[in-house]
Design a protein around this motif. Structure first.
Motif, PDB file in Angstrom:
ATOM      1  N   PHE A 116      91.690  59.021  35.323  1.00 56.04           N
ATOM      2  CA  PHE A 116      92.374  59.465  36.541  1.00 56.04           C
ATOM      3  C   PHE A 116      91.861  60.820  37.006  1.00 56.04           C
ATOM      4  CE2 PHE A 116      94.795  61.926  33.531  1.00 56.04           C
ATOM      5  CZ  PHE A 116      95.223  63.047  34.240  1.00 56.04           C
ATOM      6  N   ARG A 117      91.351  61.617  36.068  1.00 54.27           N
ATOM      7  CA  ARG A 117      90.850  62.950  36.427  1.00 54.27           C
ATOM      8  C   ARG A 117      89.628  62.849  37.340  1.00 54.27           C
ATOM      9  NH1 ARG A 117      93.785  66.352  33.484  1.00 54.27           N
ATOM     10  NH2 ARG A 117      94.595  65.641  31.466  1.00 54.27           N
ATOM     11  N   LEU A 118      88.849  61.787  37.184  1.00 55.70           N
ATOM     12  CA  LEU A 118      87.695  61.587  38.050  1.00 55.70           C
ATOM     13  C   LEU A 118      88.129  61.274  39.476  1.00 55.70           C
ATOM     14  CD1 LEU A 118      85.543  59.311  35.689  1.00 55.70           C
ATOM     15  CD2 LEU A 118      85.494  61.801  35.869  1.00 55.70           C
ATOM     16  N   VAL A 119      89.287  60.627  39.616  1.00 59.73           N
ATOM     17  CA  VAL A 119      89.773  60.217  40.929  1.00 59.73           C
ATOM     18  C   VAL A 119      90.637  61.303  41.574  1.00 59.73           C
ATOM     19  CG1 VAL A 119      91.098  58.472  42.189  1.00 59.73           C
ATOM     20  CG2 VAL A 119      89.739  57.801  40.193  1.00 59.73           C
ATOM     21  N   PHE A 120      91.584  61.847  40.815  1.00 58.59           N
ATOM     22  CA  PHE A 120      92.559  62.772  41.386  1.00 58.59           C
ATOM     23  C   PHE A 120      92.261  64.249  41.152  1.00 58.59           C
ATOM     24  CE2 PHE A 120      95.505  59.027  40.540  1.00 58.59           C
ATOM     25  CZ  PHE A 120      95.458  58.583  41.854  1.00 58.59           C
ATOM     26  N   GLU A 121      91.409  64.555  40.177  1.00 54.57           N
ATOM     27  CA  GLU A 121      91.185  65.960  39.825  1.00 54.57           C
ATOM     28  C   GLU A 121      89.704  66.294  39.701  1.00 54.57           C
ATOM     29  OE1 GLU A 121      93.454  66.653  36.270  1.00 54.57           O
ATOM     30  OE2 GLU A 121      95.364  66.131  37.215  1.00 54.57           O
ATOM     31  N   SER A 122      88.870  65.628  40.455  1.00 58.88           N
ATOM     32  CA  SER A 122      87.437  65.840  40.375  1.00 58.88           C
ATOM     33  C   SER A 122      87.055  67.246  40.830  1.00 58.88           C
ATOM     34  CB  SER A 122      86.701  64.818  41.239  1.00 58.88           C
ATOM     35  OG  SER A 122      85.314  65.098  41.281  1.00 58.88           O
ATOM     36  N   ASP A 123      86.059  67.836  40.156  1.00 63.82           N
ATOM     37  CA  ASP A 123      85.533  69.131  40.593  1.00 63.82           C
ATOM     38  C   ASP A 123      84.356  68.927  41.544  1.00 63.82           C
ATOM     39  OD1 ASP A 123      83.781  68.114  38.716  1.00 63.82           O
ATOM     40  OD2 ASP A 123      83.394  70.031  37.725  1.00 63.82           O
ATOM     41  N   LEU A 124      84.260  67.713  42.084  1.00 62.84           N
ATOM     42  CA  LEU A 124      83.151  67.388  42.981  1.00 62.84           C
ATOM     43  C   LEU A 124      83.661  66.863  44.325  1.00 62.84           C
ATOM     44  CD1 LEU A 124      80.016  67.449  42.776  1.00 62.84           C
ATOM     45  CD2 LEU A 124      80.104  65.031  42.165  1.00 62.84           C
ATOM     46  N   THR A 125      84.864  67.234  44.696  1.00 64.60           N
ATOM     47  CA  THR A 125      85.446  66.692  45.928  1.00 64.60           C
ATOM     48  C   THR A 125      84.761  67.220  47.187  1.00 64.60           C
ATOM     49  OG1 THR A 125      87.145  68.414  45.791  1.00 64.60           O
ATOM     50  CG2 THR A 125      87.726  66.226  44.969  1.00 64.60           C
ATOM     51  N   ASN A 126      83.933  68.256  47.044  1.00 65.54           N
ATOM     52  CA  ASN A 126      83.182  68.730  48.212  1.00 65.54           C
ATOM     53  C   ASN A 126      81.956  67.866  48.489  1.00 65.54           C
ATOM     54  OD1 ASN A 126      81.939  69.607  45.847  1.00 65.54           O
ATOM     55  ND2 ASN A 126      80.997  71.388  46.829  1.00 65.54           N
ATOM     56  N   GLU A 127      81.640  66.956  47.563  1.00 66.12           N
ATOM     57  CA  GLU A 127      80.547  66.012  47.753  1.00 66.12           C
ATOM     58  C   GLU A 127      81.051  64.838  48.602  1.00 66.12           C
ATOM     59  OE1 GLU A 127      77.366  63.731  47.918  1.00 66.12           O
ATOM     60  OE2 GLU A 127      77.254  65.703  46.918  1.00 66.12           O
ATOM     61  N   ALA A 128      80.385  64.600  49.727  1.00 63.47           N
ATOM     62  CA  ALA A 128      80.861  63.603  50.695  1.00 63.47           C
ATOM     63  C   ALA A 128      81.029  62.221  50.077  1.00 63.47           C
ATOM     64  CB  ALA A 128      79.902  63.533  51.881  1.00 63.47           C
ATOM     65  N   SER A 129      80.108  61.798  49.224  1.00 69.99           N
ATOM     66  CA  SER A 129      80.178  60.464  48.641  1.00 69.99           C
ATOM     67  C   SER A 129      81.362  60.321  47.690  1.00 69.99           C
ATOM     68  CB  SER A 129      78.887  60.129  47.907  1.00 69.99           C
ATOM     69  OG  SER A 129      78.560  61.122  46.949  1.00 69.99           O
ATOM     70  N   VAL A 130      81.757  61.417  47.057  1.00 69.61           N
ATOM     71  CA  VAL A 130      82.930  61.413  46.177  1.00 69.61           C
ATOM     72  C   VAL A 130      84.201  61.401  47.016  1.00 69.61           C
ATOM     73  CG1 VAL A 130      84.229  62.723  44.451  1.00 69.61           C
ATOM     74  CG2 VAL A 130      81.743  62.519  44.257  1.00 69.61           C
ATOM     75  N   ARG A 131      84.259  62.290  47.993  1.00 71.50           N
ATOM     76  CA  ARG A 131      85.441  62.372  48.855  1.00 71.50           C
ATOM     77  C   ARG A 131      85.686  61.048  49.561  1.00 71.50           C
ATOM     78  NH1 ARG A 131      89.232  65.023  47.955  1.00 71.50           N
ATOM     79  NH2 ARG A 131      90.356  63.105  48.366  1.00 71.50           N
ATOM     80  N   GLU A 132      84.608  60.400  49.989  1.00 69.97           N
ATOM     81  CA  GLU A 132      84.728  59.118  50.681  1.00 69.97           C
ATOM     82  C   GLU A 132      85.388  58.067  49.796  1.00 69.97           C
ATOM     83  OE1 GLU A 132      81.789  55.648  52.583  1.00 69.97           O
ATOM     84  OE2 GLU A 132      80.955  57.523  51.793  1.00 69.97           O
ATOM     85  N   ARG A 133      84.996  58.015  48.538  1.00 69.72           N
ATOM     86  CA  ARG A 133      85.552  57.023  47.611  1.00 69.72           C
ATOM     87  C   ARG A 133      87.011  57.305  47.291  1.00 69.72           C
ATOM     88  NH1 ARG A 133      80.189  56.881  47.066  1.00 69.72           N
ATOM     89  NH2 ARG A 133      79.170  55.051  46.112  1.00 69.72           N
ATOM     90  N   VAL A 134      87.345  58.577  47.074  1.00 72.59           N
ATOM     91  CA  VAL A 134      88.728  58.936  46.765  1.00 72.59           C
ATOM     92  C   VAL A 134      89.623  58.646  47.964  1.00 72.59           C
ATOM     93  CG1 VAL A 134      90.281  60.828  46.182  1.00 72.59           C
ATOM     94  CG2 VAL A 134      88.056  60.646  45.043  1.00 72.59           C
ATOM     95  N   ASP A 135      89.155  59.018  49.157  1.00 75.12           N
ATOM     96  CA  ASP A 135      89.939  58.747  50.364  1.00 75.12           C
ATOM     97  C   ASP A 135      90.107  57.241  50.578  1.00 75.12           C
ATOM     98  OD1 ASP A 135      90.192  61.436  50.869  1.00 75.12           O
ATOM     99  OD2 ASP A 135      88.622  61.502  52.406  1.00 75.12           O
ATOM    100  N   LYS A 136      89.046  56.490  50.279  1.00 77.22           N
ATOM    101  CA  LYS A 136      89.092  55.039  50.492  1.00 77.22           C
ATOM    102  C   LYS A 136      90.126  54.376  49.597  1.00 77.22           C
ATOM    103  CE  LYS A 136      86.233  50.866  50.360  1.00 77.22           C
ATOM    104  NZ  LYS A 136      84.880  50.312  50.064  1.00 77.22           N
ATOM    105  N   VAL A 137      90.140  54.723  48.300  1.00 75.30           N
ATOM    106  CA  VAL A 137      91.100  54.071  47.404  1.00 75.30           C
ATOM    107  C   VAL A 137      92.523  54.521  47.713  1.00 75.30           C
ATOM    108  CG1 VAL A 137      91.071  55.743  45.482  1.00 75.30           C
ATOM    109  CG2 VAL A 137      91.487  53.318  45.035  1.00 75.30           C
TER     110      VAL A 137
END
Length: 213
Positions: A116-137
């Motif tokens: 869950f830390r990868l989804v809700f507490e990632s230290d990479l949320t400024n990366e567009a590809s990461v933010r896109e996936r988190v926002d999508k789910v």
């Protein structure tokens, strides 16, 4: 079998594994390293060592650290969505459905792999590809919840979606607090408390079949 369990099962050095099994092994090792260290501090050397393989073997499957992280993120976003969908379809009793959905978030957060830390507490949320996936789910989970709310209450799609986003966000934030605070409240009791709170709110909206009077 979780990614962590697959890693433990597949970790012995010197064993030639089928491609899919090797990929699962590498994902399990990467999950352990990313959860423990965060994206920025983790190194491909650490992941290869954790998996018990050479770095060239790791690069055969994942061209770079971001590719590996995104593959993990895709896997665990899908797991969350499936858990929510399963909870929603587990019963037609809406009070029980709220509790099942809450418990899905708690179970996801409590999983020993810490995905869950990868989804809700990632230290990479400024990366567009990461933010896109988190926002999508987040959106997909809300849409699944919203569809049930709209069907039962007859509320417009936009209003149902607001309620669904609220319920989903409420669930995951409280579940994360419950875990991080090492709350002495057992999971089933925590779910009961929170689902009772949520139900008192959502039950205030009459069922669609009752609105026509």
């Amino acid at each position: 079998m979780t990614a962590i369990e697959q890693t433990e099962a597949a970790r012995p050095r010197g064993t030639r594994l089928p491609r899919r099994a090797r990929r699962n092994q590498l994902l399990g090792a990467a999950q352990e390293v990313f959860v423990a260290q965060g994206y920025h501090a983790a190194a491909m050397d650490d992941i290869a060592e954790r998996a018990g393989v050479s770095k060239p073997v790791l690069y055969q499957h994942f061209p770079g650290k971001l590719d590996l992280y995104l593959a993990l993120l895709d896997q665990h976003c899908e797991a969350l969505l499936q858990a929510v969908q399963t909870a929603l379809s587990s019963t037609t009793d809406n009070k029980l459905r709220v509790a099942a959905t809450m418990d899905a978030y708690f179970a996801y957060v409590e999983d020993e792999g810490g995905a869950f830390r990868l989804v809700f507490e990632s230290d990479l949320t400024n990366e567009a590809s990461v933010r896109e996936r988190v926002d999508k789910v987040t959106l997909q989970c809300a849409e699944a919840i919203s569809a049930v709310i709209a069907e039962d209450t007859g509320l417009p799609k936009e209003e149902s979606m607001l309620l669904a986003v609220g319920l989903g966000g409420f669930s995951q934030v409280v579940a994360r607090y419950w875990l991080s605070s090492a709350s002495p409240v057992p999971r089933d009791k925590a779910v009961q408390l929170l689902s009772s709170l949520a139900w008192r709110g959502i039950a205030g909206f009459p069922k669609h079949s009752e609105q026509g009077g």
